[in-house]
Design a protein around this motif. Structure first.
Motif, PDB file in Angstrom:
ATOM      1  N   GLU A 135       0.826  -1.206   0.000  1.00  0.00           N
ATOM      2  CA  GLU A 135       0.000   0.000   0.000  1.00  0.00           C
ATOM      3  C   GLU A 135       0.863   1.259   0.000  1.00  0.00           C
ATOM      4  OE1 GLU A 135      -2.462  -0.660   3.443  1.00  0.00           O
ATOM      5  OE2 GLU A 135      -3.506  -2.338   2.465  1.00  0.00           O
ATOM      6  N   PHE A 136       1.928   1.244   0.797  1.00  0.00           N
ATOM      7  CA  PHE A 136       2.834   2.390   0.846  1.00  0.00           C
ATOM      8  C   PHE A 136       3.481   2.614  -0.517  1.00  0.00           C
ATOM      9  CE2 PHE A 136       6.995   4.320   1.464  1.00  0.00           C
ATOM     10  CZ  PHE A 136       6.675   5.441   2.219  1.00  0.00           C
ATOM     11  N   LEU A 137       3.983   1.557  -1.132  1.00  0.00           N
ATOM     12  CA  LEU A 137       4.633   1.670  -2.440  1.00  0.00           C
ATOM     13  C   LEU A 137       3.654   2.188  -3.486  1.00  0.00           C
ATOM     14  CD1 LEU A 137       7.061   1.236  -4.306  1.00  0.00           C
ATOM     15  CD2 LEU A 137       6.323  -1.156  -4.544  1.00  0.00           C
ATOM     16  N   ASP A 138       2.440   1.658  -3.505  1.00  0.00           N
ATOM     17  CA  ASP A 138       1.425   2.133  -4.453  1.00  0.00           C
ATOM     18  C   ASP A 138       1.186   3.631  -4.285  1.00  0.00           C
ATOM     19  OD1 ASP A 138       1.153  -0.403  -5.529  1.00  0.00           O
ATOM     20  OD2 ASP A 138      -0.745  -0.847  -4.493  1.00  0.00           O
ATOM     21  N   THR A 139       1.122   4.081  -3.035  1.00  0.00           N
ATOM     22  CA  THR A 139       0.898   5.505  -2.746  1.00  0.00           C
ATOM     23  C   THR A 139       2.059   6.355  -3.246  1.00  0.00           C
ATOM     24  OG1 THR A 139      -0.462   4.976  -0.821  1.00  0.00           O
ATOM     25  CG2 THR A 139       0.493   7.188  -0.888  1.00  0.00           C
ATOM     26  N   VAL A 140       3.290   5.917  -2.962  1.00  0.00           N
ATOM     27  CA  VAL A 140       4.477   6.658  -3.394  1.00  0.00           C
ATOM     28  C   VAL A 140       4.517   6.748  -4.918  1.00  0.00           C
ATOM     29  CG1 VAL A 140       7.017   6.583  -3.504  1.00  0.00           C
ATOM     30  CG2 VAL A 140       5.842   6.169  -1.339  1.00  0.00           C
ATOM     31  N   LEU A 141       4.253   5.638  -5.596  1.00  0.00           N
ATOM     32  CA  LEU A 141       4.283   5.643  -7.058  1.00  0.00           C
ATOM     33  C   LEU A 141       3.166   6.506  -7.638  1.00  0.00           C
ATOM     34  CD1 LEU A 141       5.178   1.923  -7.814  1.00  0.00           C
ATOM     35  CD2 LEU A 141       6.683   3.932  -7.944  1.00  0.00           C
ATOM     36  N   ALA A 142       1.988   6.456  -7.034  1.00  0.00           N
ATOM     37  CA  ALA A 142       0.849   7.247  -7.518  1.00  0.00           C
ATOM     38  C   ALA A 142       1.143   8.744  -7.431  1.00  0.00           C
ATOM     39  CB  ALA A 142      -0.415   6.895  -6.740  1.00  0.00           C
ATOM     40  N   GLU A 143       1.964   9.150  -6.462  1.00  0.00           N
ATOM     41  CA  GLU A 143       2.339  10.559  -6.339  1.00  0.00           C
ATOM     42  C   GLU A 143       3.031  11.051  -7.610  1.00  0.00           C
ATOM     43  OE1 GLU A 143       4.749  10.659  -2.793  1.00  0.00           O
ATOM     44  OE2 GLU A 143       3.021  10.344  -1.483  1.00  0.00           O
ATOM     45  N   GLY A 144       3.744  10.146  -8.294  1.00  0.00           N
ATOM     46  CA  GLY A 144       4.412  10.487  -9.553  1.00  0.00           C
ATOM     47  C   GLY A 144       3.656   9.989 -10.769  1.00  0.00           C
ATOM     48  N   ASP A 145       2.393   9.594 -10.565  1.00  0.00           N
ATOM     49  CA  ASP A 145       1.545   9.054 -11.630  1.00  0.00           C
ATOM     50  C   ASP A 145       2.162   7.798 -12.263  1.00  0.00           C
ATOM     51  OD1 ASP A 145      -0.873   9.096 -12.990  1.00  0.00           O
ATOM     52  OD2 ASP A 145      -0.054  10.257 -14.675  1.00  0.00           O
ATOM     53  N   HIS A 146       2.701   6.931 -11.408  1.00  0.00           N
ATOM     54  CA  HIS A 146       3.293   5.676 -11.853  1.00  0.00           C
ATOM     55  C   HIS A 146       2.630   4.504 -11.140  1.00  0.00           C
ATOM     56  CE1 HIS A 146       6.415   7.886 -13.895  1.00  0.00           C
ATOM     57  NE2 HIS A 146       6.770   8.484 -12.775  1.00  0.00           N
ATOM     58  N   ARG A 147       2.972   3.302 -11.610  1.00  0.00           N
ATOM     59  CA  ARG A 147       2.518   2.079 -10.954  1.00  0.00           C
ATOM     60  C   ARG A 147       3.531   0.983 -11.247  1.00  0.00           C
ATOM     61  NH1 ARG A 147       0.355  -1.815 -14.037  1.00  0.00           N
ATOM     62  NH2 ARG A 147       0.013  -1.383 -16.218  1.00  0.00           N
ATOM     63  N   ILE A 148       3.391  -0.136 -10.560  1.00  0.00           N
ATOM     64  CA  ILE A 148       4.252  -1.291 -10.813  1.00  0.00           C
ATOM     65  C   ILE A 148       3.829  -1.929 -12.135  1.00  0.00           C
ATOM     66  CG2 ILE A 148       4.764  -3.652 -10.025  1.00  0.00           C
ATOM     67  CD1 ILE A 148       6.270  -1.459  -8.487  1.00  0.00           C
ATOM     68  N   ASP A 149       4.806  -2.173 -13.001  1.00  0.00           N
ATOM     69  CA  ASP A 149       4.526  -2.777 -14.314  1.00  0.00           C
ATOM     70  C   ASP A 149       4.523  -4.298 -14.260  1.00  0.00           C
ATOM     71  OD1 ASP A 149       4.435  -0.283 -15.845  1.00  0.00           O
ATOM     72  OD2 ASP A 149       6.580  -0.162 -15.386  1.00  0.00           O
ATOM     73  N   GLY A 150       5.328  -4.857 -13.364  1.00  0.00           N
ATOM     74  CA  GLY A 150       5.390  -6.304 -13.280  1.00  0.00           C
ATOM     75  C   GLY A 150       6.018  -6.769 -11.984  1.00  0.00           C
ATOM     76  N   VAL A 151       5.520  -7.912 -11.504  1.00  0.00           N
ATOM     77  CA  VAL A 151       6.062  -8.551 -10.317  1.00  0.00           C
ATOM     78  C   VAL A 151       6.460  -9.966 -10.711  1.00  0.00           C
ATOM     79  CG1 VAL A 151       5.599  -9.316  -7.955  1.00  0.00           C
ATOM     80  CG2 VAL A 151       4.602  -7.167  -8.795  1.00  0.00           C
ATOM     81  N   ILE A 152       7.750 -10.236 -10.656  1.00  0.00           N
ATOM     82  CA  ILE A 152       8.272 -11.544 -11.021  1.00  0.00           C
ATOM     83  C   ILE A 152       8.513 -12.335  -9.751  1.00  0.00           C
ATOM     84  CG2 ILE A 152      10.169 -12.780 -12.117  1.00  0.00           C
ATOM     85  CD1 ILE A 152       9.835  -9.300 -13.134  1.00  0.00           C
TER      86      ILE A 152
END
Length: 190
Positions: free
Chosen positions: A94-111
């Motif tokens: 949740e923290f990572l999603d919030t930090v990335l959303a601040e820059g209008d980004h998201r995780i592209d892939g989880v391996i």
């Protein structure tokens, strides 16, 4: 490309992360490496982390989150990154999603590297011998495996629901696993 590599401790994430970083020209960000550097340099954080790791535990979310937020702000991570060893809990997701959303980004892939647990324990015991890692006794390794199953493995379901999860067989020679990873990441881009 913003990626996460997951798998139990000793699955080969660090080895493969360096290869992925080079292949895709993104930094590999390892919370474990950051912690070990602080331990080596005897910083306040390093002393705190050393005690936690010696008992087989994980560093608390608030400490890890602050370190990751700071590192993702570096210039070399602006175009993408590969996270190794983070996130490990739903709170960190949740923290990572919030930090990335601040820059209008998201995780592209989880391996996710899938491996045999007993093989991983053997791998880590050998690494402990070679590298002189006091935090890698068999009891500590088994405790970390149990913590991974209880706390981190459920994140696989979270990322599967987000539609960004890719499972890759982590067993075999380094080159074989690397080829599987490149094929999986290239599939994310297509």
């Amino acid at each position: 490309m913003r990626l996460i590599i997951m798998g139990p401790p000793g699955a080969g994430k660090g080895t493969q992360a360096a290869r992925i970083a080079e292949q895709y020209a993104i930094p590999a960000i390892s919370t474990g490496d950051i912690f070990r550097s602080n331990i080596k340099n005897k910083t306040e954080l390093g002393q705190q982390v050393e005690q936690i790791l010696a008992s087989g535990g994980y560093v608390p979310d608030e400490v890890t989150n602050a370190i990751v937020r700071d590192r993702l702000g570096w210039d070399d991570a602006s175009g993408g990154f590969l996270l190794d060893g983070y996130p490990r809990t739903t709170g960190q997701v949740e923290f990572l999603d919030t930090v990335l959303a601040e820059g209008d980004h998201r995780i592209d892939g989880v391996i996710v590297l899938t491996v045999d647990e007993d093989a991983v324990v053997g791998r880590l015991l050998k690494r402990a011998e070679v590298e002189g890692r006091s935090d890698d006794s068999e009891a500590v390794i088994r405790e970390r495996q149990a913590i991974y199953r209880a706390e981190t493995a459920p994140l696989i379901d979270v990322y599967e629901q987000h539609g960004v999860l890719v499972r890759v067989d982590g067993m075999g020679e380094v080159e074989q696993v690397a080829a599987r990873l490149v094929a999986a990441i290239d599939g994310l881009q297509g």
